[in-house]
Scaffold this motif. Structure first.
Motif, PDB file in Angstrom:
ATOM      1  N   ASP A 154       0.843  -1.190   0.000  1.00  0.00           N
ATOM      2  CA  ASP A 154       0.000   0.000   0.000  1.00  0.00           C
ATOM      3  C   ASP A 154       0.882   1.246   0.000  1.00  0.00           C
ATOM      4  O   ASP A 154       2.015   1.226   0.505  1.00  0.00           O
ATOM      5  CB  ASP A 154      -0.918  -0.006   1.225  1.00  0.00           C
ATOM      6  CG  ASP A 154      -1.969   1.075   1.165  1.00  0.00           C
ATOM      7  OD1 ASP A 154      -2.968   0.877   0.453  1.00  0.00           O
ATOM      8  OD2 ASP A 154      -1.768   2.140   1.784  1.00  0.00           O
ATOM      9  N   LYS A 155       0.345   2.339  -0.511  1.00  0.00           N
ATOM     10  CA  LYS A 155       1.143   3.568  -0.636  1.00  0.00           C
ATOM     11  C   LYS A 155       1.582   4.141   0.702  1.00  0.00           C
ATOM     12  O   LYS A 155       2.639   4.767   0.800  1.00  0.00           O
ATOM     13  CB  LYS A 155       0.351   4.615  -1.412  1.00  0.00           C
ATOM     14  CG  LYS A 155      -0.977   4.992  -0.755  1.00  0.00           C
ATOM     15  CD  LYS A 155      -1.745   5.985  -1.586  1.00  0.00           C
ATOM     16  CE  LYS A 155      -3.096   6.343  -0.946  1.00  0.00           C
ATOM     17  NZ  LYS A 155      -3.865   7.303  -1.762  1.00  0.00           N
ATOM     18  N   ASP A 156       0.759   3.947   1.762  1.00  0.00           N
ATOM     19  CA  ASP A 156       1.147   4.506   3.050  1.00  0.00           C
ATOM     20  C   ASP A 156       1.078   3.473   4.172  1.00  0.00           C
ATOM     21  O   ASP A 156       0.984   3.816   5.348  1.00  0.00           O
ATOM     22  CB  ASP A 156       0.276   5.712   3.407  1.00  0.00           C
ATOM     23  CG  ASP A 156      -1.208   5.397   3.386  1.00  0.00           C
ATOM     24  OD1 ASP A 156      -1.540   4.217   3.199  1.00  0.00           O
ATOM     25  OD2 ASP A 156      -2.017   6.316   3.558  1.00  0.00           O
ATOM     26  N   GLY A 157       1.094   2.174   3.803  1.00  0.00           N
ATOM     27  CA  GLY A 157       1.150   1.127   4.818  1.00  0.00           C
ATOM     28  C   GLY A 157      -0.118   0.936   5.611  1.00  0.00           C
ATOM     29  O   GLY A 157      -0.069   0.485   6.752  1.00  0.00           O
ATOM     30  N   ARG A 158      -1.271   1.274   5.018  1.00  0.00           N
ATOM     31  CA  ARG A 158      -2.540   1.116   5.734  1.00  0.00           C
ATOM     32  C   ARG A 158      -3.359  -0.018   5.132  1.00  0.00           C
ATOM     33  O   ARG A 158      -3.192  -0.373   3.971  1.00  0.00           O
ATOM     34  CB  ARG A 158      -3.356   2.413   5.675  1.00  0.00           C
ATOM     35  CG  ARG A 158      -2.702   3.569   6.407  1.00  0.00           C
ATOM     36  CD  ARG A 158      -3.621   4.768   6.431  1.00  0.00           C
ATOM     37  NE  ARG A 158      -2.998   5.918   7.056  1.00  0.00           N
ATOM     38  CZ  ARG A 158      -3.609   7.078   7.267  1.00  0.00           C
ATOM     39  NH1 ARG A 158      -4.869   7.236   6.881  1.00  0.00           N
ATOM     40  NH2 ARG A 158      -2.985   8.064   7.856  1.00  0.00           N
TER      41      ARG A 158
END
Length: 327
Positions: A154-158
């Motif tokens: 994921d782009k922001d680790g969520r």
């Protein structure tokens, strides 16, 4: 990743415990005897073929001193992936009842069936081990591994889910991954936490026995209404007590399903049995048959019919309402 390692370590530990279990040793003994019979039959076949040709077969007689006779392993190890091995363990050695059969007529020994065996006979350690292993494998493959992959890519680790309110069931659904139906076992929910710093929270809302309550509003069964007025609202606990009494398993037979205090005891002290009772509560709401009860609880036809007949005999108003709807 910590949860994944813990799960994998425990699975390895369970595999070792299973391999050393006396029930497995007994199963391997039977497997070995069957293998020897097969090897001796093969040896006899070769001897006969040689005699028919006027010759003497000089091959060695099968012996346990050798690991194999041709391609036949004389000291086979138990394999949990082998249907034949599991049949010998669960049906021949443990003497468990055949709850369901495959299309070929063999006993069905899926993880769900083995879980029913474990619930029915918690005193048998090997059943508990198989049950725990199956739950761990499902937890890792269905949840942990999938979540790790999604978060790391994921782009922001969520971890994000897609919610769909428009579907045939009328219920909100989630997908890729489904965060609305996370099992309570194994502390999986503890792996997810909201982004508090940016003002995000997680809401968990659950209506207790929604289908049961919606049904009561429609059929207005006088017995159920009377029970509700006296504080008897937990139909899952009522179901759990009914099942125990029908099975005569000694677990909840001493409790009264019409006593609110007894229902609180079930919910507090026997949460697993109450959870099992949900299948009956909801099953009846969707007009399940006695066969469904037989399969779900691993009981005889007489007991399953008794459970169902007692329910409809008690709640005649609900039955009359449904019959009228059908007519």
């Amino acid at each position: 990743h910590k949860k994944k390692k813990e799960g994998e370590d425990r699975i390895r530990e369970i595999n070792e415990l299973i391999s050393e279990n006396p029930y497995i040793k007994n199963t391997e003994r039977i497997l070995s005897e069957n293998a020897m019979k097969k090897a001796l039959a093969e040896f006899g076949k070769k001897v006969k073929e040689a005699e028919e040709k006027g010759k003497v077969f000089k091959g060695k007689v099968p012996s346990y001193e050798n690991e194999k006779y041709g391609s036949i392993k004389l000291k086979p190890k138990f394999k949990s992936t082998s249907t034949d091995h599991k049949k010998i363990l669960f049906i021949d050695v443990l003497k468990m009842k055949v709850l369901e059969k495959t299309d070929t007529g063999n006993p069905k020994l899926s993880d769900d069936i083995i879980q029913k065996y474990a619930d029915e006979r918690p005193d048998i350690d090997i059943l508990r081990l198989f049950s725990e292993k199956a739950k761990l494998i499902k937890s890792l493959s269905t949840y942990v591994d999938t979540w790790i992959d999604l978060v790391e890519n994921d782009k922001d680790g969520r971890l994000r889910s897609t919610f769909n309110p428009l579907n045939t069931s009328g219920r909100l659904r989630g997908s890729n991954p489904n965060l609305l139906n996370i099992t309570k076992d194994g502390g999986l929910k503890d792996l997810i936490e909201p982004d508090y710093k940016n003002g995000f929270v997680i809401w968990q809302i659950d209506v207790n026995a929604l289908e049961e309550r919606a049904g009561l509003l429609q059929h207005q069964d006088p017995v159920k209404l009377a029970m509700k007025k006296t504080g008897v609202e937990d139909m899952h606990s009522v179901s759990a007590i009914s099942i125990s009494k029908a099975k005569k398993d000694g677990k909840l037979e001493h409790l009264d399903a019409t006593n609110p205090d007894h229902l609180k005891i079930v919910k507090k002290e026997f949460p697993d049995l109450r959870q099992d009772g949900k299948a009956l509560t909801f099953g009846i709401q969707f007009l399940c048959s006695y066969r469904s009860i037989m399969f779900t609880y691993g009981v005889s036809e007489d007991i399953a019919r008794n459970i169902l007949d007692n329910y409809w005999e008690t709640f005649k108003g609900e039955r009359a309402f449904l019959n009228k709807k059908v007519e």
